[in-house]
Motif scaffolding. Sequence first.
Motif, short mmCIF file in Angstrom:
data_model
loop_
_atom_site.label_atom_id
_atom_site.label_comp_id
_atom_site.label_asym_id
_atom_site.label_seq_id
_atom_site.Cartn_x
_atom_site.Cartn_y
_atom_site.Cartn_z
N LEU A 1 0.84 -1.18 0.00
CA LEU A 1 0.00 0.00 0.00
C LEU A 1 0.89 1.24 0.00
O LEU A 1 1.76 1.39 0.86
N ALA A 2 0.67 2.12 -0.95
CA ALA A 2 1.41 3.38 -1.02
C ALA A 2 0.52 4.50 -0.51
O ALA A 2 -0.62 4.66 -0.96
N ILE B 1 3.33 -4.50 3.29
CA ILE B 1 4.22 -3.34 3.19
C ILE B 1 3.41 -2.07 2.97
O ILE B 1 2.55 -2.01 2.08
N ILE B 2 3.69 -1.07 3.82
CA ILE B 2 3.07 0.24 3.69
C ILE B 2 4.20 1.24 3.49
O ILE B 2 5.11 1.32 4.32
N LEU B 3 4.15 1.98 2.40
CA LEU B 3 5.21 2.96 2.17
C LEU B 3 4.62 4.33 1.90
O LEU B 3 3.54 4.45 1.31
N THR B 4 5.31 5.35 2.38
CA THR B 4 4.99 6.72 2.00
C THR B 4 6.11 7.18 1.09
O THR B 4 7.26 6.77 1.26
N THR B 5 5.77 8.00 0.14
CA THR B 5 6.80 8.42 -0.81
C THR B 5 6.42 9.73 -1.49
O THR B 5 5.23 10.04 -1.64
N HIS B 6 7.44 10.51 -1.85
CA HIS B 6 7.24 11.67 -2.71
C HIS B 6 7.50 11.31 -4.16
O HIS B 6 7.18 12.07 -5.07
N ILE C 1 5.26 -0.22 -7.94
CA ILE C 1 5.19 -1.41 -7.08
C ILE C 1 3.92 -1.56 -6.26
O ILE C 1 3.67 -2.64 -5.72
N ALA C 2 3.11 -0.52 -6.12
CA ALA C 2 1.97 -0.59 -5.20
C ALA C 2 0.82 -1.41 -5.78
O ALA C 2 0.58 -1.41 -6.99
N ASP C 3 0.11 -2.10 -4.90
CA ASP C 3 -1.14 -2.76 -5.27
C ASP C 3 -2.30 -1.78 -5.13
O ASP C 3 -3.18 -1.71 -5.97
N ARG C 4 -2.27 -1.03 -4.01
CA ARG C 4 -3.29 -0.01 -3.78
C ARG C 4 -2.62 1.31 -3.43
O ARG C 4 -1.48 1.34 -2.97
N VAL C 5 -3.37 2.38 -3.64
CA VAL C 5 -2.86 3.73 -3.38
C VAL C 5 -3.87 4.48 -2.52
O VAL C 5 -5.07 4.47 -2.81
N GLY C 6 -3.36 5.10 -1.45
CA GLY C 6 -4.19 5.98 -0.63
C GLY C 6 -3.65 7.39 -0.74
O GLY C 6 -2.44 7.60 -0.79
N ASP D 1 -7.77 3.12 -3.25
CA ASP D 1 -8.30 2.25 -4.31
C ASP D 1 -7.16 1.45 -4.91
O ASP D 1 -5.98 1.79 -4.73
N ASP D 2 -7.53 0.36 -5.59
CA ASP D 2 -6.52 -0.37 -6.35
C ASP D 2 -5.89 0.58 -7.36
O ASP D 2 -6.58 1.39 -7.98
N LYS D 3 -4.58 0.47 -7.51
CA LYS D 3 -3.86 1.41 -8.37
C LYS D 3 -4.42 1.44 -9.79
O LYS D 3 -4.71 2.52 -10.33
N ASN D 4 -4.60 0.27 -10.38
CA ASN D 4 -5.08 0.23 -11.76
C ASN D 4 -6.51 0.75 -11.87
O ASN D 4 -6.86 1.43 -12.84
N GLU D 5 -7.34 0.44 -10.86
CA GLU D 5 -8.71 0.91 -10.88
C GLU D 5 -8.76 2.43 -10.70
O GLU D 5 -9.55 3.12 -11.34
N LEU D 6 -7.88 2.95 -9.85
CA LEU D 6 -7.80 4.40 -9.65
C LEU D 6 -7.45 5.11 -10.94
O LEU D 6 -8.07 6.12 -11.31
N MET D 7 -6.47 4.57 -11.65
CA MET D 7 -6.07 5.20 -12.91
C MET D 7 -7.14 5.05 -13.97
O MET D 7 -7.32 5.92 -14.83
N ARG D 8 -7.89 3.95 -13.90
CA ARG D 8 -8.97 3.76 -14.87
C ARG D 8 -10.11 4.74 -14.63
O ARG D 8 -10.66 5.34 -15.56
#
Length: 308
Positions: free
Chosen positions: A34-35, A187-192, A200-205, A216-223
């Motif tokens: 999760l990013a 794995i939970i990562l924060t990043t700039h 690498i993320a499965d989901r993005v918050g 949301d799921d990364k691909n679904e978010l972008m869709r």
Amino acid sequence: MQNAISISRLSKEYDTGFKALKEIDLDIRRGEILALLGPNGAGKTTLISVICGIVNPTSGTVTVEGHDIIKDFRAARELIGLVPQELHTDAFESVWATVSYSRGLFGKKSDPALVEKVLKDLSLYDKKDSQILSLSGGMKRRVMIAKALAHEPKILFLDEPTAGVDVELRKDMWQLVRGLRENGVTIILTTHYIEEAEEIADRVGVINKGELLLIDDKNELMRKLGKKELTLDLNEALDGLPDALARYELDLEDGGRRLVYRYDTQAERTGIASLLADLNRAGVTVKDLNTEQSSLEEIFVRLVEESR
């Protein structure tokens, strides 16, 4: 999929009245990457600090694999590895001693073979006898990661893990994170570096001003939120847009030789099909076409701007 961490109505307000977190609800799935994205001061580090028991929440609950972080702190904390933003190490200790000591802090028995593996995975083994103060910034960052992994956590927090490090280490980090996920580590990562989340993320918050704007799921978010552009190179230049094309969001470029159509991904099928049909009816012929989709960074920037 079961949850590794469950967060309910979590808030943190400081004595000054500043609200760092505002009723966060979040379930982090076991074994996912999760990013968490957000500008400086958004609340990312505060959220991590609460989960790891460094900061006490004002209200709400957090459970780690079913263990309440307040009522059952030890059981919750030993499941977590944390790589903070700041470098905190004993400068005069060796790499080996520092990582081994971190394992002992969690009551784990000495395991030289595991420490050796962790150091080798992070390309640190050649530096095992070196004092921390003699290492470069990138190597010190690797030591922090090794410390977090020494007690074999089930959950790993990486708070800006590649801030200020070179491209080589960033790629090594991505490879390490994928390997940990394959072994069941959450794995939970924060990043700039938003390309990290995209890579690498499965989901993005997305967090801003202490609020979780979405997850949301990364691909679904972008869709759902991504914008697309269709560029049409024309055989003959147009002086202006035909009336039949007025209902589309079109721009004429390159002296009328190029049409740019911007659309939401949800309208992709019907929008493009009807546009091409109307072009044909208007007698406009296309020489070439190309599509581009907005990146996760563009989506993130737009969400933050809207929240402001």
